[in-house]
Design an enzyme around this catalytic site. Structure first.
Site: not given
Length: 318
Positions: A8, A11-12, A35, A142
């Site tokens: 990841g 991501g952030q 990805i 989540y």
């Protein structure tokens, strides 16, 4: 940690974690994976990178073996608001990817980190000074993923001896990469819009307190935890973390110290507001402080000054 794989990585959190780890451990010793391909001029692209779908167990094992990793930082996940819209995909990505990463850690004897979240709490959790160990009954996919992830990491530590470590992140605020799909995103968007437009319409209602942390403190916390003496870690999966507890009007007032004409209005998103209403107002971080020296450096005022100056520089505003 000597050879680190970060999933990841676009991501952030991952974007900034890659940069910091390469500074500390050497560019060639940190393999960024995601990805998607990074943009050619991005900082993530300035070192080892590999496309990796974390739901592909064979590819993950092959990546770990070929790189010779001793550590995996598993950051790949679908965030809270997006996960509510795609719950089945959230389970497949968040839990399937986590299981694959944990299995790789078990098979290759890796040190392991993955973040949990204040989303692991629910409406029955004490909202004020939320304890480290407390009831966790989230009402979102989540949150369910995060609770299950905490339990899985503890299971792999106790059952297989995998050196798993985790934290419960609050909302994370950064100027480097704008977020996408989180319930706490207003606290990033408000700074960008203050610089760009001088006004912001918040999807989270006034008076909604949530824990937040500046990204620099979050990255430093990951590294500090991973470098800590494992024998002193009692609540290794996962520690409460926070830099501040804030609500939108507090952020508005802080911004107005620099942008006196800044205006804040509201257009509350019922979906994200309903998620925020189940989360704590503020959490107790004493275990992280006592067990491995968690010590955030940014309060609201320091963060606001840093955010506005950095966004002005990015936007070319003088």
């Amino acid at each position: 940690m000597k050879k680190i794989i970060i999933t990841g990585a676009l991501g952030q959190i991952g974007t900034e974690l890659v940069v910091k780890c390469r500074q500390l451990y050497g560019t060639e010793n940190v393999l960024a994976t995601d990805i998607n391909e990074p943009e050619a001029d991005s900082e993530v692209a300035q070192g080892p990178f590999q496309v990796l779908d974390v739901t592909d167990k064979d590819k993950m094992f092959k990546t770990v073996e070929e790189f010779g990793a001793d550590t995996i930082m598993h950051m790949a996940a679908l965030l809270s608001a997006v996960a509510e819209k795609r719950p089945m995909f959230a389970w497949e990505l968040n839990m399937g990817g986590l299981m694959n990463a944990l299995e790789a850690a078990r098979e290759y004897n890796l040190q392991f980190f993955t973040p949990s979240s204040i989303g692991a709490f629910g409406s029955s959790t004490p909202k004020v000074n939320t304890p480290q160990v407390t009831i966790q009954r989230p009402s979102t996919m989540y949150g369910v993923n995060k609770v299950a992830g905490e339990l899985l990491c503890q299971y792999y530590f106790e059952k297989f001896g995998v050196d798993t470590r985790s934290v419960r992140f609050p909302g994370l605020i950064s100027y480097v990469k704008e977020p996408g799909g989180g319930t706490t995103d207003y606290a990033v968007e408000i700074y960008f819009e203050a610089v760009r437009k001088g006004e912001y319409k918040s999807f989270i209602d006034k008076g909604t307190y949530m824990d937040m942390m500046f990204m620099d403190d979050a990255i430093d916390a990951i590294i500090k935890l991973m470098e800590a003496d494992g024998g002193k870690l009692i609540h290794r999966n996962a520690y409460n973390l926070s830099g501040m507890s804030i609500e939108p009007e507090m952020v508005k007032n802080a911004i107005q110290e620099y942008y006196p004409d800044f205006k804040l209005s509201y257009d509350v998103d019922p979906d994200r507001q309903s998620i925020a209403d189940t989360w704590p107002d503020n959490i107790d971080v004493s275990c992280a402080r006592a067990e491995w020296g968690f010590d955030p450096q940014y309060d609201l005022d320091k963060m606001t000054k840093t955010m506005l100056e950095a966004i002005e520089n990015k936007e070319g505003v003088k």
